[in-house]
Design an enzyme around this catalytic site. Structure first.
Site, mmCIF file in Angstrom:
data_model
loop_
_atom_site.group_PDB
_atom_site.id
_atom_site.type_symbol
_atom_site.label_atom_id
_atom_site.label_comp_id
_atom_site.label_asym_id
_atom_site.label_seq_id
_atom_site.Cartn_x
_atom_site.Cartn_y
_atom_site.Cartn_z
ATOM 1 N N ASP A 1 29.315 22.190 -31.315
ATOM 2 C CA ASP A 1 29.192 21.378 -32.525
ATOM 3 C C ASP A 1 30.500 20.713 -32.934
ATOM 4 O OD1 ASP A 1 30.542 23.643 -33.217
ATOM 5 O OD2 ASP A 1 29.406 24.059 -35.043
ATOM 6 N N GLU B 1 -5.027 4.404 0.990
ATOM 7 C CA GLU B 1 -5.015 2.936 1.109
ATOM 8 C C GLU B 1 -4.506 2.493 2.476
ATOM 9 O OE1 GLU B 1 -3.929 2.505 -3.642
ATOM 10 O OE2 GLU B 1 -2.410 2.142 -2.104
ATOM 11 N N ALA C 1 0.829 -1.211 0.000
ATOM 12 C CA ALA C 1 0.000 0.000 0.000
ATOM 13 C C ALA C 1 0.858 1.253 0.000
ATOM 14 C CB ALA C 1 -0.911 -0.010 1.224
ATOM 15 N N GLU D 1 3.884 1.430 -6.764
ATOM 16 C CA GLU D 1 4.351 0.473 -7.768
ATOM 17 C C GLU D 1 4.403 1.058 -9.176
ATOM 18 O OE1 GLU D 1 1.712 0.057 -5.858
ATOM 19 O OE2 GLU D 1 2.164 -1.531 -4.419
ATOM 20 N N ASP E 1 28.794 27.609 -27.281
ATOM 21 C CA ASP E 1 29.792 27.855 -28.310
ATOM 22 C C ASP E 1 29.274 28.977 -29.208
ATOM 23 O OD1 ASP E 1 32.081 27.506 -29.786
ATOM 24 O OD2 ASP E 1 31.283 25.868 -30.982
#
Length: 939
Positions: A660, A729, A313, A317, A359
């Protein structure tokens, strides 16, 4: 980062190394040898290697390629999905449950169902995570080629084309304009040879190469050497390979990048911390419940199953799957905006970026030299249009046609029109390409001009004269056309064209020209001067052709910034992101571009060169980066970039690096988020990066930051949603324990059904929420900020507490309505089965309305629109439908231990479900009211 081996030294020794086999004096590096001696030093000849020697060399040195990145086998990638802490906890829980089933007497099929269900959750999460990562990795594998595919070499005196990977030291390579350099080579023959070293140095200016010996020094400064990964932009030549593969300068940078550890993102750290805490809390509370119920006399196996139910509970999950899919949604959104994310967690890292180290060439600029000003006869003529496409015009073009005619005649480059999906491009020197384009804009027919004045001889450019001169047949006579550095060319001029007439070049005129040149240079332009001279014959001496010239004017050009960059810089500033230019180019050029795009706005930016960085210790560097001033780092090496990134990270910054070139790769990999250019970038840069901009646009970074920030907000939304459900829960289970009720209000199998059937889909829909309007108006969050902030925890407790009270109320109301003592209830009792069905239904309905509530922090859901996220409504409807199936389908009733509900029951559940939404709307109203009250008080 370099080893003691210097590849410029024959045999692989250092400059001061002594030949161990002969005891002779130190051998000079190949850069210090004459062209003839190079062949001897590298054990080859002008005819190249023999086929047999080439095969032996390949066996000795290995292929001319970078070491392949070792990728995890598929089975390891899949196995890694089961090492997540939540997965480990659930696998252990499943194993214990299987063991409990075998130890029970009699065996309870419900225990077996629980064990299988928990294991199914783990498998489902692993499948989703593996699918996302596998897909991203397959995309990245398409970016692995690192050297040219083929090269022209001399073998046994014959010119052959061989695979670049088969080159070995001693091979004689033939280079021409447009070729990619396949290995590190010593130039032995050069004809106006110029190369672009930008991939290694970051400096966009083409540099000339010579076959003459040069003094010892840094390898990249050897003017008689060319290097793997660079391009020939003009001329031709012959070279001898002295280093291949990982021994090249390209390989040095590759090794530097490979050695840099991949940094974990802030979200990775926070999720790992959250998983440890949640797992620890789940185990602790499960153990506590086991201990509390142990004195009741129940069997140990039954108590184990009960404690596991409590733990299940608490463990979210579905969180790993929800997190992966939510990040994948961000990846898809970025892909639609030309940003390819290679690692899912990099999406969120973008949202927490505080510093962008960018850059210049190819990132902020278009990497296409463009003439923007032409100066002639005392007047400046602006030029419109950018790039190599000849679209645009020259103001008063007729006044500069002669200047531009002479300039294009003195060019070796060629303008290539679009073909095969490519744009306009230049073969040869980019500076000359810019001259061809501006001439076309002025209405000159380039082909016609070359035909009318064919070239008969040429004096190539060299760095000493800083001039290039060509001689052409011009009607009945001959004409020299020259271009070069303004001061150098002006010193060779005796006359000047002014308003269409040639006249003496006075000192006053010289001062005017130099002032105009300085004014253009101050604008960050590269300036060329153009002149001509009439000649008597086709073969003049160089001094004759380059003296007594008539000065025609100046041409100012630049690598234009991308038009969208300025707006992106403004967006990043507004978002609290600091932008630092890190370039290998000249400080003046860097500052000029930085001003054009808005990185520099003040009068006195701090400009630091690589040499100054070398003189700084760590404390001085930290002090420099701590200053809020506008910062430009110029003339820097790959090591400098990595050092700066590390220093920023040491200060707690989340650093994004753009680039790059191969020289950017180490910093790209070491950064929190490396951003490479997809179209113009090198393969090694794309391999090192976490994100690739398919359109090379810096503006895509601002868009990606916006999406990354929204991903983090959405993660918090579904964390509130999921953990409030866990409280809903756990609350009834704790209440039943302390109330002395012998059974659980909701079973572990029901909890799994809620978590996977009713929780995951709404959580995914929350992960797809669009960015809030003000997301780029907020400052970046701190690296130390936790996912579970006090506000998040408070909201979880607030909404989860209301939900838990609702579930307890409906469960115990139905239990008490039967009038049966607690101890008389069994798992098969119809009253108990209906009570647990009501409890599950109450959680499902509450979660649906909580999902609506958490879409905003303070704004009313009515203002956002109840129907503005249809996926969320569909997910909530699916959860209710699944709940109905569990209530009415006989097979599912047997699995979950439930009973059928009537219309009144559904009405009660719907009414209870709205309570969290109503309560949260009241909370938001109070927060808005308090905020408005405080604003009014300050006014």
């Amino acid at each position: 980062m370099r080893t003691g081996r210097d590849p410029l030294v024959p045999g692989g020794g250092t400059d001061a190394a002594v030949d161990a086999t002969s005891g002779s004096a130190p051998r000079p590096a190949v850069r210090e040898l004459t062209a003839g001696d190079v062949f001897t030093a590298l054990d080859t000849s002008r005819r190249g290697l023999s086929a047999e020697r080439a095969r032996a060399g390949l066996k000795r040195y290995g292929p001319n390629e970078m070491p392949r990145t070792r990728r995890r086998p598929v089975w390891r990638q899949l196995a890694a999905q089961f090492t997540d802490l939540f997965a480990v906890v659930l696998v252990v829980a499943s194993g214990i449950t299987f063991l409990a089933y075998w130890l029970e007497e009699p065996r309870d099929v419900g225990t077996l169902q629980l064990a299988v269900a928990i294991l199914g959750v783990v498998v489902l999460n692993a499948a989703i995570g593996f699918a996302q990562e596998y897909s991203a990795e397959r995309t990245a594998q398409a970016l692995e080629a690192m050297v040219p595919h083929a090269s022209r070499v001399l073998r046994d005196g014959r010119r052959l084309e061989v695979s670049a990977r088969d080159l070995v030291p001693g091979d004689v390579v033939v280079l021409e304009a447009g070729d990619a350099v396949p290995a590190d080579c010593r130039v032995v023959e050069a004809h106006e040879l110029r190369v672009n070293n930008a991939p290694l140095t970051g400096e966009s200016n083409p540099v000339s190469r010579t076959a003459d010996p040069v003094a010892a020094g840094p390898p990249l400064e050897a003017r008689n050497c060319v290097f793997m990964g660079t391009d020939v932009v003009a001329g031709s030549g012959r070279t001898v390979v002295y280093a291949t593969g990982a021994s090249t300068e390209f390989g040095r940078i590759y090794r530097l990048a490979a050695a840099a550890p991949r940094q974990k993102t802030p979200l990775q750290h926070q999720v790992a911390s959250m998983a440890r805490r949640v797992a620890g809390a789940a185990l602790a509370i499960g153990a506590l419940m086991f201990a509390v119920r142990l004195p009741t006399g129940e069997s140990v196996v039954t108590l184990f199953v009960f404690a596991l139910g409590v733990m299940v509970a608490l463990v979210p999950e579905g969180l790993p799957a929800t997190l992966s899919v939510s990040l994948a949604i961000g990846v898809r959104r970025m892909a639609r905006r030309n940003a390819l994310i290679k690692q899912l967690l990099a999406v969120e890292a973008l949202g927490s970026t505080t510093v962008v180290c960018t850059d210049k060439t190819g990132t902020l600029t278009q990497a296409e030299m463009t003439v923007t000003r032409v100066w002639a006869g005392g007047a400046t003529h602006p030029v419109t249009g950018v790039g190599y496409a000849p679209g645009g015009e020259v103001a008063d073009a007729a006044q500069v046609r002669e200047l531009l005619r002479v300039a294009v005649l003195c060019c070796n480059a060629r303008l290539v029109p679009p073909e095969g999906g490519q744009h306009w491009r230049v073969l040869g020197d980019t500076t000359e390409g810019a001259l061809l384009v501006v001439a076309a804009k002025a209405g000159l027919d380039l082909g016609a001009e070359e035909t009318a004045a064919p070239r008969v001889t040429e004096f190539p450019f060299d760095s000493d004269r800083k001039l290039m001169t060509t001689v052409h047949k011009n009607g009945v006579g001959y004409q020299a056309c020259a271009k070069g550095a303004p001061a150098e060319l002006l010193a060779r001029c005796a006359e000047m064209e002014w308003n269409g007439r040639d006249g003496p070049l006075t000192e006053e005129h010289r001062a005017t020209v130099l002032a105009a040149s300085d004014a253009l240079a101050a604008q960050g332009l590269r300036v060329l001067a153009v002149g001509r001279r009439e000649l008597d014959g086709p073969r003049p001496a160089q001094d004759e052709a380059e003296s007594g010239l008539t000065f025609l004017g100046l041409v100012g050009m630049l690598d234009p910034p991308r038009p969208e960059v300025a707006d992106a810089v403004v967006a990043c500033r507004r978002a609290g992101i600091r932008i630092v230019m890190v370039t290998g180019d000249h400080p003046l050029t860097g500052e000029a571009v930085a001003r054009r795009v808005g990185i520099v706005r003040g009068p006195d930016p701090v400009v630091v060169t690589g040499a100054r960085l070398d003189a700084m210790d760590e404390e001085a560097l930290d002090a420099l980066l701590a200053e809020p001033s506008e910062l430009l780092l110029c003339r820097v090496s790959p090591e400098h970039k990595m050092r700066v990134v590390t220093a920023f990270q040491r200060r707690g910054e989340v650093v994004a690096v753009t680039g790059d070139g191969a020289n950017d790769a180490p910093a790209l990999k070491h950064a929190d988020i490396g951003v490479a250019m997809g179209a113009s970038g090198t393969d090694v840069a794309r391999e090192a990066a976490s994100m690739v901009l398919l359109d090379d646009s810096f503006a895509s970074i601002a868009t990606a930051v916006r999406l990354g920030r929204s991903v983090y907000q959405n993660i918090r939304k579904f964390l509130v949603y999921v953990f409030s459900s866990n409280i809903g829960e756990l609350g009834p289970i704790l209440a039943a324990t302390f109330a002395g009720f012998p059974l659980v209000p909701i079973s572990a199998v029901q909890i799994l059904a809620i978590d996977l059937g009713s929780d995951v889909m709404p959580a995914l829909a929350l992960g797809a929420e669009r960015p809030e309007p003000d997301v780029m108006e907020r400052p970046p969050r701190s690296r130390s900020e936790r996912l579970f902030s006090s506000a998040v925890v408070g909201r979880i407790l607030f909404l989860g507490g209301i939900q838990a009270l609702s579930v307890c109320a409906v469960f115990f109301w139905h239990i008490h309505s039967a009038g049966v003592p607690f101890d008389d209830f069994t798992e098969d009792d119809p009253v108990y089965r209906k009570a647990v069905t009501l409890a599950q239904g109450a959680i499902v309905f509450s979660q649906f309305f909580i999902s609506l509530a958490v879409r905003t922090d303070r704004q009313s859901i009515l203002k956002v629109g109840l129907l503005s996220n249809p996926a969320l409504l569909a997910a909530g409807g699916f959860g209710v439908a699944l709940m109905a199936a569990i209530s009415y389908v006989p097979l599912l009733q047997d699995v979950f231990g439930t009973a059928a509900l009537d219309a009144a029951d559904w009405a009660v559940l719907a009414g209870l479900g709205t309570l969290p939404l109503i309560a949260d709307e009241l909370r938001k109203w109070w927060l808005r009211h308090r905020s408005d009250h405080r604003k009014g008080a300050r006014q």
